[in-house]
Design a protein around this motif. Structure first.
Motif, PDB file in Angstrom:
ATOM      1  N   THR A  19      16.574  20.639  15.567  1.00 28.85           N
ATOM      2  CA  THR A  19      15.735  21.642  15.019  1.00 28.85           C
ATOM      3  C   THR A  19      15.159  21.171  13.827  1.00 28.85           C
ATOM      4  OG1 THR A  19      17.698  22.485  13.585  1.00 28.85           O
ATOM      5  CG2 THR A  19      17.362  23.681  15.604  1.00 28.85           C
ATOM      6  N   VAL A  20      14.033  21.723  13.487  1.00 32.16           N
ATOM      7  CA  VAL A  20      13.387  21.455  12.192  1.00 32.16           C
ATOM      8  C   VAL A  20      13.815  22.141  10.976  1.00 32.16           C
ATOM      9  CG1 VAL A  20      11.159  21.183  11.350  1.00 32.16           C
ATOM     10  CG2 VAL A  20      11.232  20.956  13.516  1.00 32.16           C
ATOM     11  N   GLN A  49      10.021  22.231   7.561  1.00 34.80           N
ATOM     12  CA  GLN A  49       9.033  23.235   8.218  1.00 34.80           C
ATOM     13  C   GLN A  49       8.034  23.941   7.264  1.00 34.80           C
ATOM     14  OE1 GLN A  49      11.497  26.463   9.319  1.00 34.80           O
ATOM     15  NE2 GLN A  49       9.628  27.938   9.307  1.00 34.80           N
ATOM     16  N   GLU A  50       8.361  24.183   6.047  1.00 30.70           N
ATOM     17  CA  GLU A  50       7.582  24.603   5.166  1.00 30.70           C
ATOM     18  C   GLU A  50       6.436  23.607   4.579  1.00 30.70           C
ATOM     19  OE1 GLU A  50       7.204  27.991   4.319  1.00 30.70           O
ATOM     20  OE2 GLU A  50       8.865  28.363   5.740  1.00 30.70           O
ATOM     21  N   ALA A  51       6.784  22.613   4.539  1.00 27.12           N
ATOM     22  CA  ALA A  51       5.764  21.257   4.122  1.00 27.12           C
ATOM     23  C   ALA A  51       4.756  21.157   5.244  1.00 27.12           C
ATOM     24  CB  ALA A  51       6.722  20.049   3.772  1.00 27.12           C
ATOM     25  N   ILE A  52       5.351  21.125   6.481  1.00 26.24           N
ATOM     26  CA  ILE A  52       4.203  21.045   7.732  1.00 26.24           C
ATOM     27  C   ILE A  52       3.304  22.097   7.425  1.00 26.24           C
ATOM     28  CG2 ILE A  52       4.062  21.293   9.926  1.00 26.24           C
ATOM     29  CD1 ILE A  52       6.770  19.952  10.349  1.00 26.24           C
ATOM     30  N   LYS A  53       3.796  23.195   7.252  1.00 30.79           N
ATOM     31  CA  LYS A  53       2.938  24.468   6.999  1.00 30.79           C
ATOM     32  C   LYS A  53       1.934  24.520   5.993  1.00 30.79           C
ATOM     33  CE  LYS A  53       6.157  27.950   9.052  1.00 30.79           C
ATOM     34  NZ  LYS A  53       6.838  29.390   8.887  1.00 30.79           N
ATOM     35  N   GLU A  54       2.531  23.889   4.807  1.00 24.39           N
ATOM     36  CA  GLU A  54       1.707  23.764   3.731  1.00 24.39           C
ATOM     37  C   GLU A  54       0.619  22.719   4.030  1.00 24.39           C
ATOM     38  OE1 GLU A  54       0.011  22.788  -0.109  1.00 24.39           O
ATOM     39  OE2 GLU A  54       1.501  21.379   1.362  1.00 24.39           O
ATOM     40  N   LEU A  55       0.929  21.756   4.635  1.00 20.39           N
ATOM     41  CA  LEU A  55      -0.078  20.613   4.861  1.00 20.39           C
ATOM     42  C   LEU A  55      -1.247  20.917   5.909  1.00 20.39           C
ATOM     43  CD1 LEU A  55      -0.890  17.548   4.236  1.00 20.39           C
ATOM     44  CD2 LEU A  55       0.637  16.767   5.981  1.00 20.39           C
ATOM     45  N   GLU A  58      13.138  23.742  22.301  1.00 28.55           N
ATOM     46  CA  GLU A  58      11.997  24.738  22.829  1.00 28.55           C
ATOM     47  C   GLU A  58      11.847  25.871  21.751  1.00 28.55           C
ATOM     48  OE1 GLU A  58       8.839  25.464  25.091  1.00 28.55           O
ATOM     49  OE2 GLU A  58      10.054  23.616  25.218  1.00 28.55           O
ATOM     50  N   SER A  59      13.021  26.281  21.321  1.00 28.06           N
ATOM     51  CA  SER A  59      12.934  27.355  20.364  1.00 28.06           C
ATOM     52  C   SER A  59      12.055  27.065  18.978  1.00 28.06           C
ATOM     53  CB  SER A  59      14.174  28.074  20.055  1.00 28.06           C
ATOM     54  OG  SER A  59      14.895  27.026  19.461  1.00 28.06           O
ATOM     55  N   GLU A  60      11.924  25.964  18.480  1.00 31.49           N
ATOM     56  CA  GLU A  60      11.279  25.681  17.508  1.00 31.49           C
ATOM     57  C   GLU A  60       9.761  25.815  17.409  1.00 31.49           C
ATOM     58  OE1 GLU A  60      13.276  23.649  14.785  1.00 31.49           O
ATOM     59  OE2 GLU A  60      14.480  24.844  16.156  1.00 31.49           O
ATOM     60  N   LYS A  61       9.093  26.101  18.589  1.00 29.07           N
ATOM     61  CA  LYS A  61       7.882  26.767  18.389  1.00 29.07           C
ATOM     62  C   LYS A  61       7.865  28.190  17.594  1.00 29.07           C
ATOM     63  CE  LYS A  61       5.782  25.403  22.842  1.00 29.07           C
ATOM     64  NZ  LYS A  61       5.301  26.006  24.027  1.00 29.07           N
ATOM     65  N   ASP A  62       8.726  28.867  17.581  1.00 26.24           N
ATOM     66  CA  ASP A  62       8.608  30.172  16.936  1.00 26.24           C
ATOM     67  C   ASP A  62       8.716  30.171  15.557  1.00 26.24           C
ATOM     68  OD1 ASP A  62       8.879  31.364  19.427  1.00 26.24           O
ATOM     69  OD2 ASP A  62      10.841  31.613  19.456  1.00 26.24           O
ATOM     70  N   LYS A  63       8.800  28.935  14.989  1.00 27.08           N
ATOM     71  CA  LYS A  63       8.966  28.741  13.673  1.00 27.08           C
ATOM     72  C   LYS A  63       7.594  28.464  13.093  1.00 27.08           C
ATOM     73  CE  LYS A  63      13.583  26.708  13.152  1.00 27.08           C
ATOM     74  NZ  LYS A  63      14.487  25.465  12.804  1.00 27.08           N
ATOM     75  N   LEU A  90       3.441  22.139  20.890  1.00 30.03           N
ATOM     76  CA  LEU A  90       3.725  21.552  21.925  1.00 30.03           C
ATOM     77  C   LEU A  90       5.117  20.874  21.887  1.00 30.03           C
ATOM     78  CD1 LEU A  90       0.474  19.710  23.095  1.00 30.03           C
ATOM     79  CD2 LEU A  90       1.301  22.029  23.822  1.00 30.03           C
ATOM     80  N   ILE A  91       6.101  21.043  22.535  1.00 26.99           N
ATOM     81  CA  ILE A  91       7.216  20.472  22.400  1.00 26.99           C
ATOM     82  C   ILE A  91       7.382  19.508  23.528  1.00 26.99           C
ATOM     83  CG2 ILE A  91       9.863  20.831  22.743  1.00 26.99           C
ATOM     84  CD1 ILE A  91       8.512  22.324  20.325  1.00 26.99           C
TER      85      ILE A  91
END
Length: 280
Positions: A217-218, A223-229, A249-254, A262-263
């Motif tokens: 899992t991420v 996760q928040e840093a990826i979203k911000e960038l 596969e469930s990491e897509k929902d984050k 893509l996973i």
């Protein structure tokens, strides 16, 4: 001696043996001289052809070509076949053949200011840049300067899964150039990064087997840093694309629903790929 890699060290070389190192140095000098002689000979032959034919008496009117044609030429000259790995090649990877992880003809950017202003957008905007550690990204940003950071569109990074027993160095206690591949190190560089145009990222977990296949899992910090960038680019029409290699596969929902996430799951080739990424 391997003709394609004349500077490759002999597997029998003892790195602590001064005599062996001296012999390797002499061999490298001979190889360099051989390449220089070949270059000088080829250059002389081209100059002779030029003088005999007069073909290059007038400069080619490159800038009079339509911009679409010029852009196609920039693409051929500046888009790498593989992800670009910034920095010099390790000594063991030196050879006479061009690297697929470098642009074919980056010198095109140095012809004049007009070509530079057009070509630099292709160089930084159409290539994907690959980094094993956060420190490598720090160095890259320093080298390209603030004016070019906004042109970078695509990144490929490698990170190491942190378990309960992991000992993770505090990035605040090290210089940025030494930041490693831990999620906390990547999170820190992403937040302080000057890259403002990134819309595509690939994140590879280097040790997915540590928590079981498909269970990676991420973490929330990364996760928040990826979203911000990926959220910095002001053009909302550009599709955000995130590739997560060897995670659940469930990491897509984050991540936001309007992103293309893509996973890439674990398969039989994963171990071999991981070795090539981590030890290359």
């Amino acid at each position: 001696m391997n003709a394609s890699r004349p500077w490759e060290f002999s597997p029998r070389t003892d790195v602590y043996d001064k005599d062996d190192l001296h012999r390797e140095l002499n061999r490298m000098r001979r190889a360099l001289c051989a390449v220089t002689r070949s270059y000088n000979q080829t250059k002389k032959e081209l100059e002779d052809i030029k003088e005999a034919t007069g073909f290059y008496d007038k400069p080619f009117p490159f800038l009079e070509l339509p911009r679409e044609v010029r852009d196609q030429i920039y693409e051929y000259a500046l888009i790498s076949r593989l992800d670009i790995i910034p920095g010099p090649r390790p000594i063991e990877h030196l050879g006479l053949h061009p690297s697929d992880s470098k642009p074919p003809t980056p010198g095109l950017c140095l012809v004049n200011r007009k070509i530079y202003s057009e070509a630099i957008e292709i160089l930084y905007g159409r290539n994907k840049f690959s980094f094993k550690t956060a420190g490598e990204l720090v160095k890259f940003e320093e080298e390209i300067g603030s004016a070019h950071r906004k042109l970078v569109r695509s990144l490929d990074i490698s990170t190491l899964l942190v378990t309960a027993n992991s000992s993770v160095p505090n990035p605040d206690l090290a210089i940025p150039h030494d930041w490693s591949y831990f999620p906390t190190h990547w999170s820190k560089i992403m937040r302080r990064s000057g890259l403002t145009g990134v819309v595509e990222m690939t994140i590879t977990v280097l040790n997915p087997h540590s928590s079981g296949k498909g269970l990676v899992t991420v973490g929330p910090v990364l996760q928040e840093a990826i979203k911000e960038l990926l959220g910095r680019e002001p053009n909302g029409d550009l599709k955000r694309r995130l590739v997560l290699r060897w995670v659940s596969e469930s990491e897509k929902d984050k991540f936001p629903s309007d992103w293309e996430v893509l996973i890439e799951p674990w398969d039989n080739e994963t171990e071999e790929v991981l070795c090539s990424i981590f030890f290359d």
